[in-house]
Structures are given as structure tokens and as C-alpha cells.
Scaffold this motif. Structure first.
Motif, PDB file in Angstrom:
ATOM      1  N   GLN A  29      57.172  41.178  56.592  1.00 18.89           N
ATOM      2  CA  GLN A  29      57.078  40.055  57.849  1.00 18.89           C
ATOM      3  C   GLN A  29      58.169  40.082  58.840  1.00 18.89           C
ATOM      4  O   GLN A  29      57.964  39.488  60.248  1.00 18.89           O
ATOM      5  N   GLY A  30      58.580  41.513  58.851  1.00 17.27           N
ATOM      6  CA  GLY A  30      59.828  41.256  59.683  1.00 17.27           C
ATOM      7  C   GLY A  30      61.288  41.067  58.753  1.00 17.27           C
ATOM      8  O   GLY A  30      61.928  41.346  60.050  1.00 17.27           O
ATOM      9  N   ASP A  31      61.354  40.327  58.068  1.00 17.36           N
ATOM     10  CA  ASP A  31      62.468  40.062  57.443  1.00 17.36           C
ATOM     11  C   ASP A  31      62.667  39.745  56.579  1.00 17.36           C
ATOM     12  O   ASP A  31      63.992  39.397  54.885  1.00 17.36           O
ATOM     13  N   GLY A  32      62.391  41.142  55.396  1.00 15.57           N
ATOM     14  CA  GLY A  32      62.683  42.104  54.069  1.00 15.57           C
ATOM     15  C   GLY A  32      61.515  41.662  53.563  1.00 15.57           C
ATOM     16  O   GLY A  32      61.376  42.275  52.328  1.00 15.57           O
ATOM     17  N   ARG A  33      60.995  40.421  53.741  1.00 11.93           N
ATOM     18  CA  ARG A  33      59.487  39.898  52.678  1.00 11.93           C
ATOM     19  C   ARG A  33      58.217  40.698  53.827  1.00 11.93           C
ATOM     20  O   ARG A  33      58.389  40.501  54.176  1.00 11.93           O
ATOM     21  N   PHE A  34      57.142  40.580  52.605  1.00 12.86           N
ATOM     22  CA  PHE A  34      56.120  40.870  52.385  1.00 12.86           C
ATOM     23  C   PHE A  34      55.026  39.545  52.798  1.00 12.86           C
ATOM     24  O   PHE A  34      54.853  38.566  51.418  1.00 12.86           O
ATOM     25  N   TRP A  35      53.810  39.936  53.486  1.00  9.52           N
ATOM     26  CA  TRP A  35      52.594  38.572  53.251  1.00  9.52           C
ATOM     27  C   TRP A  35      51.181  39.504  52.740  1.00  9.52           C
ATOM     28  O   TRP A  35      51.705  40.409  53.050  1.00  9.52           O
ATOM     29  N   TYR A  36      50.198  39.257  51.859  1.00  8.82           N
ATOM     30  CA  TYR A  36      49.294  39.612  51.392  1.00  8.82           C
ATOM     31  C   TYR A  36      48.754  38.596  51.928  1.00  8.82           C
ATOM     32  O   TYR A  36      48.208  37.609  51.036  1.00  8.82           O
ATOM     33  N   GLY A  37      47.427  39.500  52.694  1.00 13.39           N
ATOM     34  CA  GLY A  37      46.299  38.798  52.380  1.00 13.39           C
ATOM     35  C   GLY A  37      44.933  38.393  51.901  1.00 13.39           C
ATOM     36  O   GLY A  37      44.649  39.656  50.767  1.00 13.39           O
ATOM     37  N   VAL A  38      44.280  37.603  51.194  1.00 14.83           N
ATOM     38  CA  VAL A  38      43.793  37.549  49.775  1.00 14.83           C
ATOM     39  C   VAL A  38      42.587  37.391  50.916  1.00 14.83           C
ATOM     40  O   VAL A  38      42.450  36.202  51.749  1.00 14.83           O
ATOM     41  N   PRO A  39      41.176  37.882  50.933  1.00 17.40           N
ATOM     42  CA  PRO A  39      39.875  37.106  51.001  1.00 17.40           C
ATOM     43  C   PRO A  39      38.996  36.184  50.333  1.00 17.40           C
ATOM     44  O   PRO A  39      39.348  36.139  48.888  1.00 17.40           O
ATOM     45  N   VAL A  40      39.028  35.576  50.998  1.00 17.75           N
ATOM     46  CA  VAL A  40      38.167  33.989  50.219  1.00 17.75           C
ATOM     47  C   VAL A  40      36.734  34.262  51.089  1.00 17.75           C
ATOM     48  O   VAL A  40      36.583  32.934  52.381  1.00 17.75           O
ATOM     49  N   PRO A  41      35.208  34.416  49.704  1.00 20.25           N
ATOM     50  CA  PRO A  41      34.887  34.377  50.329  1.00 20.25           C
ATOM     51  C   PRO A  41      33.910  33.103  50.824  1.00 20.25           C
ATOM     52  O   PRO A  41      34.220  32.285  50.239  1.00 20.25           O
ATOM     53  N   ALA A  42      33.905  32.626  52.581  1.00 20.52           N
ATOM     54  CA  ALA A  42      33.120  31.961  52.921  1.00 20.52           C
ATOM     55  C   ALA A  42      34.473  30.656  52.481  1.00 20.52           C
ATOM     56  O   ALA A  42      34.250  29.232  52.491  1.00 20.52           O
ATOM     57  N   GLY A  43      35.718  30.979  52.639  1.00 18.79           N
ATOM     58  CA  GLY A  43      36.800  29.638  52.502  1.00 18.79           C
ATOM     59  C   GLY A  43      37.159  28.900  51.186  1.00 18.79           C
ATOM     60  O   GLY A  43      37.572  28.381  51.134  1.00 18.79           O
ATOM     61  N   ARG A  44      35.900  29.084  49.986  1.00 13.90           N
ATOM     62  CA  ARG A  44      35.879  28.575  48.770  1.00 13.90           C
ATOM     63  C   ARG A  44      36.578  28.984  48.116  1.00 13.90           C
ATOM     64  O   ARG A  44      36.684  29.790  47.345  1.00 13.90           O
ATOM     65  N   ILE A  45      37.834  28.169  47.437  1.00 10.93           N
ATOM     66  CA  ILE A  45      38.474  28.757  46.699  1.00 10.93           C
ATOM     67  C   ILE A  45      38.055  28.042  45.089  1.00 10.93           C
ATOM     68  O   ILE A  45      38.486  27.066  45.386  1.00 10.93           O
ATOM     69  N   GLN A  46      38.367  29.145  44.392  1.00  9.57           N
ATOM     70  CA  GLN A  46      37.026  27.906  43.259  1.00  9.57           C
ATOM     71  C   GLN A  46      37.193  29.305  42.077  1.00  9.57           C
ATOM     72  O   GLN A  46      37.615  30.697  42.239  1.00  9.57           O
TER      73      GLN A  46
ATOM     74  N   LEU B 210      44.306  41.198  56.685  1.00  9.73           N
ATOM     75  CA  LEU B 210      44.091  40.408  54.689  1.00  9.73           C
ATOM     76  C   LEU B 210      44.949  42.195  54.525  1.00  9.73           C
ATOM     77  O   LEU B 210      45.361  43.005  55.293  1.00  9.73           O
ATOM     78  N   GLY B 211      45.512  42.461  52.977  1.00  9.51           N
ATOM     79  CA  GLY B 211      46.210  42.993  52.558  1.00  9.51           C
ATOM     80  C   GLY B 211      47.717  42.874  52.592  1.00  9.51           C
ATOM     81  O   GLY B 211      48.301  41.744  52.900  1.00  9.51           O
TER      82      GLY B 211
END
Ligand code: SRM
Ligand code: SF4
Length: 584
Positions: free
Chosen positions: A362-379, A357-358
Motif C-alpha cells: 500500500q505504501g504505508d508498510g501494509r498490504f492489500w490482497y485482491g480476491v477475485p469474486v466471480p460475478a461479484g457474488r459473495i456466497q 488482484l493478488g
């Protein structure tokens, strides 16, 4: 399996289904909110479960109404990877046909809940229009193939994802039933009742005895809990495989993934009070050159197809075949099916659970951002508009989301300049960022349970937030604030949020009551054991507090809570808890 043994009812349904067709087309077109038992079983193979709203079931029954039937639809997406545009399609479908939420699953899939029968076909068709599928997301076949979700752009991660996709595509059934029923593909040879369905070279006419799960991991990233799969592949990099099939310990240094350790027989489902059902972690049985991945997977599947228990679905997973016949028999039989002798398995390298997370490069000049999703529920709720925030980030910054088997979302392919505005956008929507959360909250998992899951005995997802908060308060009071702790919660013993290899697993036992398992490790490589049974929800924290008090004073240097419990074992742990309680 002995010939005399009676086949389970589902075997008959499969055998008579003409390649998973049954009466699905007719039943889906008919009025009415639900389907027959046969169709219920067959729909799983096409990625959907009939469910009903359990919150309203009793009242509706009292009022003489039928249940509020609705369908769960599961998207099968190997490695959890989506493009931004695909994500936006799924997001829109959640409103059009679902209950307004997207649910990230513990296998990095996405589920819709609340789809009514009339909309089922349209939902599935739209998913396919986005070049995604629900085919074989469930059913007695190979399910969504999981792999390390971190979008690191190096050769090993690329290979893992390619291999996950390869398995996912090549292990599909031959039947065109899915395409005919849901995508209106013309039936190839007007398959009337009398016509034979297309042959299934891999699966055979009755498919597998049970669900079959495959995962691929790297030693440094076991986010997927690889050993809980029926078939687990652990990638080794160059230098990892010697000619004699043994590893030389050089597991991390190289860039190229050259070999896989093959482990079989993982699976977590069990039934309370039935000791002949149990969770099990996969056992390493051999090591193969990476090129042999597909042929090895096919060989393992065929062994399970031909020898797995088709009489009792509680004993039908590969783990029971392995334990019934023994590793020696399994290796010999597998070698015959594979057509080559098996190299001896090397020792399993140490597996780790990294923080993904956070922000990460990525190693190719770009980035990923890990977002916590409580219990996986996107709402979207009144306080937290997570769904709107993710949609906006994907639409405005071109992120490509990856769903993780830890129920979180990694927003990949972001440019450096997006870093500040992405965080600002999430905060403006009330989303708690990973760094605002305790380690406990970051890693805690919960299955959906009530009100959608027909098998739930208790709540899980809906009590995750208060339970995590209560744990946090207890840990703070015991001087253990910020303790890294892997907590997982399920509404029944099937183990969908993998509670048995967590440091604490809280497992629905009977309404309002839970069994408590302790002793797993952070990386998911050790099974815990049951410590308490039938604990009322309100008593969970009081029952566990003495254990943490004992842990604080008696732990060995660097020892995690799970390790402490495993070292002591159940008897000593219970005695210690009593001693600590009496002294308090
Ligand atoms: Fe699961 C059945 C949800 C991962 C073991 N699981 C179910 C059903 C479909 C209930 C049913 O059969 O009627 C649940 C639907 C609930 C709902 O309302 O959505 C359900 N399982 C889930 C998900 C959504 C849980 C989550 O929190 O994300 C996961 C979907 C993953 C996916 O995308 O494919 C999910 N299930 C798992 C896992 C974890 C994993 O695979 O890493 C396990 C334990 C590993 C294993 O397979 O042993 C798991 N689910 C089960 C079992 C027990 C199987 C057994 O061998 O005994 C059942 C019950 C069954 O198959 O009879 C089950
Ligand atoms: Fe349902 Fe049980 Fe799985 Fe939870 S663990 S989703 S209650 S089957």
C-alpha cells in the motif's frame, strides 16, 4: 426541452411526492408483499427496488398465486470503501434479511437480494447503524460515486477518495424523507398532504430527468471505466495543468493531484432495434483546478436538470442532451451555469487498466490482497466458501475491504505477517486465488440478470462460469491459452456490466439468445460494435472461434483481440471469419 412535450409518468410521481415521501410510510407499514407503482418509483431514491423471483413466476401464475415479491437493497459507499466492522454488519444482514449472499456491484457498491417488504425498513436501519447508507443508491439523482479502488496510500489516491466522498455527501438531496421513513426521524414540520416539502436548491422539485453517474480516475488506473459515467473526472498530478489550462504531458510524475480533466456524456444503456438509443463514452470538455471539482459537478448537474429530456426516459440521460444540442452549446451553457469561461480540454491521457488482484504494497508498510469474486457474488457454496473466508479474514486479521467496480474485493490494511495465513485460509475455503485464474477469468464481468432483475431477457451471472470455461477451452484449442481478454456479459442491453467497451460484450437479446459486440479495448476507452445478433447460447463459442483463429495468424505485433476487431471493422471481420471457417 420543449414546453409542449408531455412529461413522462415518473416526472408526475416525483412532482407529487412531497420530497420523495409519497405514500411510502403507509405502504411499507401495510400488510402485503408489494407496493404501488408510485412507491416503486420513489423507493429507488431510497436505495431499493421491488423485484420478484422470476424463476418461480410462471408456475406461481399457473397456480393462481401472486409473484414472490422481494426487494433488492443497494448500499451506496463512495469508492467502495468499508471498514472491517462495517463489512461484518453487512455480512450478518445477508443472513438475517437477505438471501445469504452479498453482491459486489459494477460501481463498487454492495447489494442485498431477497429482502421481503416486512424487513425492508429494518434492513435499511441496520445499514445506517453501521454508518452506511442506501440513500440515493438508485433514482434520478447522483448515484454511488466511483473512484480508483486500489488502496495506495499516497497523496493522489487520498485526494481522489476524499473528493469522491465530498461529491457523494454534497450532492445529496435536501429532503429528509429517507430519514423520516426509514430512520424514524421526526418529520420536521408534520408534513401533511398540504404542507410544502423542503426546497431542493440543487435538484429542484422533480430531481433529475434520469440517473446521474460520476466517476473519478487517474490515467494509470481506469478500473472504474470512468468514461462510461455521465460526468467523468480524470485527475492530473502537479505539472499536469499549465496556466493556460493545457496539460504539459507531465501527468504521472507528481504526487499532488492538482487538476481534473472533465468529460461528460458517458452512458451505456440502449434498446435493441432502436438506433436512436446507444452507448456513448464521455467527451472531454474542459480542465479545472482540483479545488473546483464540486462547483463544476453542480454546474453540470444543473444543466442536465434544466435541459435534459423529461418526456422520454429512454432519451433522458445527459449523453442525449449533449448530442442533441452539440458540444458548443453545452460548453457555452455550462460556462454560464459555472459562472466562468471553460478552459479548452487537453488531450485525454492514455488510460490504463492495472492488475489490482493478488498482493500489493500500500505504501504505508501494509498490504492489500485482491480476491477475485466471480460475478461479484459473495456466497458460500458446497465447493467454495468465499463468504465465510472473507468474514474470517476481516474478523481475524483486521482487513478493511474495498469493493471494486470490477466486482472484486480488495482486503486492505493487512500486515506483512498476515500474507501466508490469509492465503492459506482462502485456499482452505476452496477459494481460487487470482494467480490460479486465467486473465480472462480475472477480468470477466456479469450482471445479475435472472432471476432477480426485472429487465433481464437472458441469463448472465448464472452462465458466467460455464461461459468463461468454454472460452478458456476454445482459446487453448486455438493456441491462445492465457490471452488477456476482457469479456463482459449482460442479460439485456442496459449494459450494467459495461459490455460495449469490452473486447467482447455478450448482451442478452431474447430468451436464450445474445448479441455479440467486439472491438472495445482493455482500458475501456473505445466502444466496440455489434458483430452478431440473436446467437443461441450454445452457438456463442462456435460463432466466435473463427475470429480467434483469424486473430492468431493475422494480428499485428502486440495487438489485443479488441484492437484487431476494431482495426478490421465489422465487414472485413465477418468476411475473414467466413474465409477461415471455409478453410477449416
Ligand atoms: Fe444497472 C437498471 C443492476 C450498474 C445501466 N441495473 C438496473 C436494475 C436496477 C434493473 C431495474 O431497473 O429494474 C438492475 C438490478 C438487477 C439486480 O437484480 O440486482 C441493475 N446495474 C446493476 C448492477 C447491480 C450490475 C452489476 O453487475 O453489478 C450495478 C449496480 C451499480 C451500483 O452499485 O450502483 C449496475 N447499470 C450499471 C452500469 C455500469 C456502471 O454504472 O458503471 C450501467 C451502464 C452505465 C450507464 O448507466 O449507462 C447500468 N442499469 C443500467 C440501465 C440503463 C440506463 C440507461 O441509461 O439506459 C438500467 C435500466 C434503466 O435505468 O432504466 C439499469
Ligand atoms: Fe438487469 Fe439488464 Fe442490468 Fe443485467 S444489464 S442487471 S439484465 S438491467
Amino acid at each position: 426541452m420543449s414546453d409542449q412535450k408531455k412529461l413522462s409518468a415518473v416526472e408526475k410521481v416525483k412532482a407529487e411526492s412531497r420530497g420523495l415521501r409519497g405514500a411510502l410510510a403507509e405502504e411499507l407499514a401495510a400488510p402485503g408483499p408489494s407496493v404501488s407503482e408510485e412507491s416503486y418509483q420513489l423507493l429507488k431514491f431510497h436505495g431499493t427496488y421491488e423485484q420478484h423471483d422470476r424463476d418461480t413466476a410462471t408456475l406461481r401464475k399457473q397456480q393462481g398465486q401472486e409473484k414472490d415479491y422481494q426487494f433488492m437493497v443497494r448500499v451506496r459507499m463512495p469508492g467502495g470503501v468499508l471498514s472491517g466492522p462495517q463489512y461484518l454488519v453487512l455480512d450478518a444482514l445477508a443472513d438475517r434479511y437477505g438471501n445469504g449472499t452479498l453482491r459486489v456491484t459494477t460501481r463498487g457498491g454492495i447489494q442485498f437480494h431477497g429482502v421481503i417488504k416486512r424487513d425492508l425498513k429494518a434492513t435499511i436501519r441496520e445499514i445506517n447503524r453501521a454508518l452506511l447508507t442506501t440513500q440515493c443508491a438508485c433514482g434520478d439523482v447522483v448515484r454511488n460515486v466511483t473512484t480508483t479502488p486500489a488502496p495506495r496510500r499516497d497523496a493522489r489516491h487520498r485526494r481522489l477518495l476524499e473528493d469522491a466522498r465530498l461529491l457523494s455527501e454534497r450532492l445529496l438531496p435536501a429532503s429528509r424523507a429517507y430519514h423520516e421513513i426509514f430512520l424514524d426521524e421526526a418529520a420536521q414540520a408534520a408534513l401533511g398532504q398540504a404542507t410544502e416539502p423542503e426546497p431542493e436548491p440543487l435538484y429542484g422539485p422533480t430531481y433529475l430527468p434520469r440517473k446521474f453517474k460520476i466517476g473519478l480516475a487517474l490515467p494509470e488506473d481506469n478500473t472504474i471505466d470512468v468514461l462510461t459515467n455521465d460526468l467523468a473526472f480524470i485527475g492530473l498530478t502537479d505539472g499536469g495543468l499549465r496556466e493556460d489550462g493545457l496539460t504539459d504531458g507531465g501527468l504521472r510524475g507528481g504526487e499532488t493531484l492538482t487538476a481534473y480533466i472533465v468529460a461528460v456524456g458517458g452512458g451505456l444503456g440502449m434498446t435493441h432495434n432502436k438506433p436512436d438509443t446507444y452507448p456513448r463514452l464521455a467527451t472531454p470538455i474542459t480542465v479545472i483546478p482540483a479545488e473546483d471539482l464540486l462547483s463544476m459537478a453542480e454546474a453540470v448537474i444543473k444543466v442536465q436538470r434544466d435541459f435534459g429530456d423529461r418526456g422520454d426516459r429512454r432519451h433522458a440521460r445527459l449523453k442525449y442532451l449533449l448530442d442533441r444540442q452539440g458540444i458548443g452549446w453545452f460548453r457555452d451553457t455550462l460556462a454560464q451555469y459555472w459562472g466562468r469561461p471553460l478552459a479548452p480540454p487537453p488531450p485525454l491521457p492514455r488510460l490504463e487498466l492495472p492488475e489490482i488482484l493478488g498482493w500489493h504494497a500500500q505504501g504505508d508498510g501494509r498490504f492489500w490482497y485482491g480476491v477475485p469474486v466471480p460475478a461479484g457474488r459473495i456466497q458460500d457454496t458446497e465447493e467454495v466458501r468465499l463468504r465465510s473466508a472473507l468474514r474470517a479474514i476481516v474478523a481475524e486479521f483486521g482487513a478493511d475491504p474495498v469493493m471494486t467496480p470490477q466486482q472484486d474485493v480488495l482486503l486492505s490494511n493487512l500486515p506483512e505477517e498476515a500474507r501466508e495465513p490469509v492465503e492459506a485460509l482462502l485456499r482452505a475455503h476452496g477459494v481460487r486465488l487470482a494467480r490460479d485464474l486465467t486473465p480472462l477469468a480475472r477480468f470477466a464481468l456479469a450482471c445479475p440478470a435472472l432471476p432477480t432483475c426485472g429487465l433481464a431477457l437472458t441469463e448472465a451471472e448464472r452462465i458466467r462460469a460455464p461461459l468463461v470455461a468454454a472460452f478458456e477451452a476454445m482459446l487453448a484449442a486455438e493456441g491462445l491459452e492465457g490471452l488477456p481478454l476482457i469479456l463482459r456479459l449482460t442479460g439485456c442491453p442496459n449494459g450494467c456490466a459495461r459490455p460495449y467497451n469490452a473486447e467482447i460484450g455478450i448482451v442478452g437479446r431474447m430468451p436464450g439468445h445474445y448479441a455479440v459486440f467486439v472491438g472495445g479495448d482493455r482500458a475501456g476507452t473505445r466502444l466496440g460494435f455489434k458483430l452478431f445478433d440473436k446467437v443461441a447460447e450454445a452457438d456463442l463459442i462456435p460463432r466466435l472461434t473463427p475470429l480467434f483463429r483469424a486473430y492468431r495468424t493475422r494480428r499485428a505485433a502486440g495487438e489485443g483481440f479488441g484492437g484487431f476487431c476494431a482495426r478490421l471493422g465489422p465487414e472485413a471481420l465477418l468476411a475473414l471469419a467466413e474465409e477461415v471457417s471455409a478453410a477449416a
